[in-house]
Design an enzyme around this catalytic site. Structure first.
Site, short mmCIF file in Angstrom:
data_model
loop_
_atom_site.label_atom_id
_atom_site.label_comp_id
_atom_site.label_asym_id
_atom_site.label_seq_id
_atom_site.Cartn_x
_atom_site.Cartn_y
_atom_site.Cartn_z
CG ASP A 147 -2.25 0.96 1.13
OD1 ASP A 147 -2.41 1.55 -0.23
OD2 ASP A 147 -3.13 1.11 2.02
CE LYS B 118 -6.29 10.42 0.89
NZ LYS B 118 -5.79 9.07 0.95
CE LYS C 124 -6.60 2.53 0.95
NZ LYS C 124 -5.38 3.01 0.11
CE LYS D 127 -2.33 4.96 3.32
NZ LYS D 127 -2.19 4.76 1.66
#
Length: 511
Positions: A304, A394, A353, A466
């Protein structure tokens, strides 16, 4: 050509064999305990010899999800830089750049000059590295739109730049990809007009042939494959199915329903000796994939891309805990309007996520047993909502509630507008450039009879990810500056330089 030459007996430049050979003494500390609960710290020194090839290969990059926002933006940015494009915006004329790339736009302190001024050099000058402009790009997508149309659909770049890029991108068409509806949100079905039919074994063989053909057609030395497609649901870990390399290959032959598209692409890449990087949060690297990578000695990395909100979180929580301040609640809210947001509106994809974003503070919390008792963690809530009108821009809102001195409370609120694909694209570049470099590095210690490559799992990529994948038994590090220091100091070790130190002893002891 090496831009930094190190004047040291610990490094040798072999221009005939195209090698840098460096000797490096790695200092670590072993900690043990006495009965009265005291610590005994024992310094340990291990000598490494590194051998780094200076031959820069012709590199290909294959993107899974090439027609998505990340894939189209990355392709466009490399083409714009390659052709030195400029474009007009309401703010004036803009020039192509690689801002946001650690390798291309960040510097490293090399040392001090005679005037005791710090000397900084670009990361890419420390070692011979592939330039992004020279990367040959291709890929797969479940949508058959050409890359110019995909770029227009993404609503990321300025109209003037898109118009100038159109001649370079209109003939770029993704290869058919794998579409298993159970793994991504049902709202993606309308895009799926460019998919492979047949069994999973046929898909595996087709992807492998795609990689071989791409490499041959473009006369490439190496190919790196990156998953930048939609987030999948988590795969179930099933004994006899994906728990070993042998079982996973058998499961693919048997067309087992629990083999995900990303796992299939990872297996194909490994079997074709091409490093594979997973840029989404699902568990692509089931135990069978990891074992297969280790058997074939192919590098893998994930999971990620860490581009916006999570990167700030890894800095802020590290700062708070390091300052002796106790975060007790972290609440993260996101809304976005790109296709990633649409896909994440499905509960099973959001769960993937949520897991990758929620574990980012664990190692920072675990390092302070004054603030946190064993097993204690901050409350951590992550919310993602789909709001079509904001497109790729975002919005991330975070609140950090911390306990401070004598029972006081401190609250930090952050609003962060992240242009998602413009932050993720240079991260992909860094992942690819560092991965390629690692394929040219070998090491040896006194106990080893010969040189060997680094472990298949590239934990050195953690800065860009991540939920960093690490070898079994290795610690997971999420603190951002520790991750960056690991990259910088490894690069320094490969040219025989000591680790970077901010002690500044030469100035404190200066007369």
């Amino acid at each position: 050509m090496v831009s930094v030459k190190v004047n040291s007996p610990d490094v040798h430049y072999d221009d005939v064999e195209h090698l840098i050979i460096s000797r490096y003494s790695y200092e670590s500390t072993h900690v043990s305990y006495e009965e009265d609960n005291n610590y005994i710290a024992t310094p340990k020194s291990t000598e490494y010899i590194f051998k780094t090839s200076t031959t820069i290969p012709k590199l290909g990059l294959l993107l899974v999800g090439w027609g998505g926002n990340n894939g189209s933006t990355l392709t466009a940015s490399i083409l714009a830089n390659r052709h030195f494009l400029t474009w007009e915006t309401r703010y004036g004329t803009h020039h192509s750049n690689y801002y946001g790339s650690l390798i291309m736009s960040s510097t490293v302190k090399l040392g001090f000059n005679a005037q005791q001024s710090a000397v900084y050099v670009p990361f890419y000058q420390l070692l011979p590295m592939v330039h992004p402009n020279d990367i040959v790009i291709g890929g797969w997508d479940i949508s058959r739109l050409n890359l110019a149309a995909s770029l227009d659909r993404s609503c990321v770049l300025e109209p003037d730049l898109k118009q100038k890029l159109n001649p370079y991108m209109k003939d770029l068409i993704p290869m058919p990809s794998v579409y298993y509806p159970d793994f991504i949100a049902s709202n993606q079905q309308s895009r799926a007009d460019n998919v492979l039919s047949g069994t999973k074994q046929y898909h595996l063989e087709t992807i492998r042939k795609n990689i071989r053909d791409f490499k041959s057609k473009n006369q490439l030395d190496k190919v790196v494959v990156v998953w930048t497609a939609n987030t999948e649901r988590f795969s179930s870990l099933l004994p006899g199915i994906n728990d070993s390399a042998e079982n996973l290959l058998s499961a693919i032959k048997e067309n087992h329903e629990e083999v995900s598209p990303s796992t299939l692409f990872a297996v194909a890449s490994i079997l074709e000796n091409s490093p594979f990087i997973n840029g989404s949060p699902q568990n692509t690297f089931v135990p069978g994939v990891v074992e297969l990578a280790e058997q074939h000695r192919v590098h893998i990395g994930g999971d990620d891309f860490k581009s916006g909100q999570t990167k700030i979180k890894s800095v802020l929580v590290d700062f708070l805990v390091s300052a002796g301040i106790k975060p007790v609640a972290i609440t993260s809210y996101n809304h976005l309007g790109n296709n990633d947001g649409l896909n994440l509106s499905a509960p099973s994809q959001f769960k993937s996520k949520e897991i990758s974003k929620s574990t980012v503070v664990d190692d920072m919390v675990a390092c302070n047993n004054i603030l946190y008792k064993e097993g204690e963690k901050p409350d951590h809530v992550v919310v993602i909502k789909y709001v079509p009108s904001v497109k790729d821009s975002k919005r991330a809102l975070d609140e950090y509630e911390s306990e401070i001195f004598m029972g006081g409370r401190n609250t930090i609120s952050i609003h962060n507008t992240c242009e998602d694909s413009l932050l993720a694209s240079p991260i992909i570049i860094d992942l690819v450039l560092i991965t390629e470099l690692m394929t040219r590095v070998q090491y040896k210690t006194a106990e080893m009879p010969e040189f060997d490559a680094f472990h298949s799992i590239l934990s050195i990529l953690s800065y860009m990810l991540k939920a960093p994948l690490v070898p079994a038994g290795a610690p997971v590090v999420n603190a951002l500056f520790r991750q960056r220091n690991a990259i910088e100091n490894l690069f320094r070790a490969l040219i025989g330089l000591r680790p970077q130190s901010d002690m500044l002893l030469e100035h404190m002891a200066f007369h």
